[in-house]
Design an enzyme around this catalytic site. Structure first.
Site, PDB file in Angstrom:
ATOM      1  N   LYS A  10     -10.712  14.763   7.900  1.00 11.67           N
ATOM      2  CA  LYS A  10     -11.434  13.638   8.490  1.00 11.67           C
ATOM      3  C   LYS A  10     -11.477  12.463   7.510  1.00 11.67           C
ATOM      4  CE  LYS A  10     -12.281  16.339  11.915  1.00 11.67           C
ATOM      5  NZ  LYS A  10     -11.549  16.169  13.204  1.00 11.67           N
ATOM      6  N   GLY A  11     -11.430  11.260   8.045  1.00  9.10           N
ATOM      7  CA  GLY A  11     -11.532  10.075   7.209  1.00  9.10           C
ATOM      8  C   GLY A  11     -10.277   9.738   6.431  1.00  9.10           C
ATOM      9  N   ARG A  12      -9.137  10.231   6.888  1.00 10.58           N
ATOM     10  CA  ARG A  12      -7.883   9.930   6.187  1.00 10.58           C
ATOM     11  C   ARG A  12      -7.539   8.447   6.298  1.00 10.58           C
ATOM     12  NH1 ARG A  12      -4.739  15.112   8.727  1.00 10.58           N
ATOM     13  NH2 ARG A  12      -4.963  16.553   6.970  1.00 10.58           N
TER      14      ARG A  12
ATOM     15  N   THR B 209     -15.925  12.689  17.199  1.00 12.62           N
ATOM     16  CA  THR B 209     -16.614  13.768  17.923  1.00 12.62           C
ATOM     17  C   THR B 209     -17.081  14.883  16.994  1.00 12.62           C
ATOM     18  OG1 THR B 209     -14.497  14.851  18.450  1.00 12.62           O
ATOM     19  CG2 THR B 209     -15.404  13.312  20.083  1.00 12.62           C
TER      20      THR B 209
ATOM     21  N   HIS C 218      -5.511   5.217   7.034  1.00 10.16           N
ATOM     22  CA  HIS C 218      -4.534   4.872   8.056  1.00 10.16           C
ATOM     23  C   HIS C 218      -3.256   4.349   7.407  1.00 10.16           C
ATOM     24  CE1 HIS C 218      -7.895   4.160  11.268  1.00 10.16           C
ATOM     25  NE2 HIS C 218      -7.711   5.437  10.982  1.00 10.16           N
TER      26      HIS C 218
ATOM     27  N   ARG D 232     -14.719   4.226  19.324  1.00 15.39           N
ATOM     28  CA  ARG D 232     -14.460   3.336  18.188  1.00 15.39           C
ATOM     29  C   ARG D 232     -13.623   2.156  18.666  1.00 15.39           C
ATOM     30  NH1 ARG D 232     -11.426   6.426  13.703  1.00 15.39           N
ATOM     31  NH2 ARG D 232     -11.721   4.444  12.626  1.00 15.39           N
TER      32      ARG D 232
ATOM     33  N   LYS E 148     -10.339  11.176  18.281  1.00 16.12           N
ATOM     34  CA  LYS E 148     -10.386  10.362  17.061  1.00 16.12           C
ATOM     35  C   LYS E 148     -11.486   9.290  17.113  1.00 16.12           C
ATOM     36  CE  LYS E 148      -8.429  11.479  14.344  1.00 16.12           C
ATOM     37  NZ  LYS E 148      -8.814  12.658  13.513  1.00 16.12           N
ATOM     38  N   GLY E 149     -12.522   9.585  17.880  1.00 14.42           N
ATOM     39  CA  GLY E 149     -13.644   8.659  17.944  1.00 14.42           C
ATOM     40  C   GLY E 149     -14.785   9.060  17.030  1.00 14.42           C
TER      41      GLY E 149
END
EC number: 2.8.2.-
Length: 315
Positions: free
Chosen positions: A278-280, A75, A282, A155, A72-73
């Site tokens: 991706k980019g959901r 990649t 939080h 991150r 979750k950085g």
């Protein structure tokens, strides 16, 4: 006696490799050599070790670069952006060769078979984010290639924890399975739950120490994942320089997608964005709990900054 003589012959015939890292103790060296021999032995039993060659001159070969993490950085974004370069051949899926015992037991020939076909001038890259936090992986990668160039994207540790939870949460939702709230994972008996795996994955200095036992710092390029999200081009330029690639990726290869809320890629007139997973967003976290999380990472972050000789804009 025969085995001893054979070993002596092999030592004479094989060229000596000069380690590209600080010296480690003799016990580790002996262990490394033993593991390497065992790995090659498994490979030769299954198949002759070879690079599968295509009629067009391309072949499957061991990677010269690995994106080792972090989970979750960013990649996947890093790999997709790096793939814009014509001299990069990237494995599509996460291989999990060095961290999954059943895969590792298949030997190097199996690993090669998972790689994309590439031309001699190209660099083969694979990514498996779990490598960074897996204790056995650094030595195994070193056994395969002591001069490996490693990419690590990080991150803000607190944000990474939230992304980690979010991914697992949505995976359960898609399967129509209930999943506890993030508070239930983060808090235990009124205190921060330090047994939560997502927190451990964000203790970067612990995992980095393990990698630095085998690889010098100048073989590990750290990509700032937060900056990659906000302004990807400068970060990719640094990766090109680290891998000694000619500068081929331009600012025009990136455009901000207002609908998705992050940068997408433009390659030879073709536009593509990362998967919708991706980019959901939080989950909403109480301010006091987020502050507690950030305070916990304050000292570990300082240790990491000292370890790598570099600071990041983390809470």
């Amino acid at each position: 006696m025969a085995a001893f003589l054979l070993g002596a012959v092999l030592l004479i015939v094989q060229p000596q490799i000069v380690p590209s890292r600080p010296a480690i103790n003799s016990n580790v060296e002996t262990s490394s050599q033993s593991v390497q021999r065992e790995l090659l032995k498994k490979t030769s039993q299954k198949n002759d070790f070879k690079e599968n060659i295509h009629s067009n001159g391309s072949c499957q070969q061991l990677p010269q670069t690995i994106i080792i993490g972090v989970r979750k950085g960013g990649t996947r974004a890093l790999l997709e952006m790096l793939s814009l370069h014509p001299d990069i051949a990237a494995a599509e899926s996460e291989v999990h060769f060095f961290d999954w015992e059943d895969h590792y037991g298949n030997g190097l020939q199996w690993y090669i078979n998972q790689m994309p076909f590439s031309y001699p001038h190209q660099i083969t890259v694979e990514k498996t984010p779990a490598y960074f936090t897996s204790p056995k992986v650094p030595e195994r990668v070193y056994n395969m290639n002591q001069s490996m160039r490693l990419l690590l994207i990080l991150r803000d540790p607190s944000e990474r924890v939230l992304s980690d939870y979010t991914q697992v949460f949505y995976n359960h939702m898609q399967k129509h399975k209930p999943y506890p709230s993030i508070e239930q994972f983060l808090i235990k008996n009124g205190e921060l739950n330090l047994d939560y795996k997502a927190i451990n994955r964000s203790l970067y200095y612990i995992h980095m120490q393990n990698w630095l036992k085998y690889f010098p710092l100048d073989h590990i390029h750290i990509v700032d994942g937060d900056k990659l999200i906000k302004n990807p081009f400068p970060e990719i330029e640094k990766v090109e320089r680290f891998l000694k690639l000619s500068p081929q990726i331009n600012a025009s290869n990136f455009y901000f997608n207002k609908t998705k809320g992050f940068y997408c890629l433009r390659d030879s007139g073709r536009e593509r964005c990362l998967h919708e997973s991706k980019g959901r967003a939080h989950p909403q976290v109480d301010a006091w709990l987020l502050q507690k999380l950030q305070e916990y990472f304050h000292e570990p972050n300082k240790k990491f900054f000292k370890l790598v000789g570099r600071t990041f804009d983390w809470h």
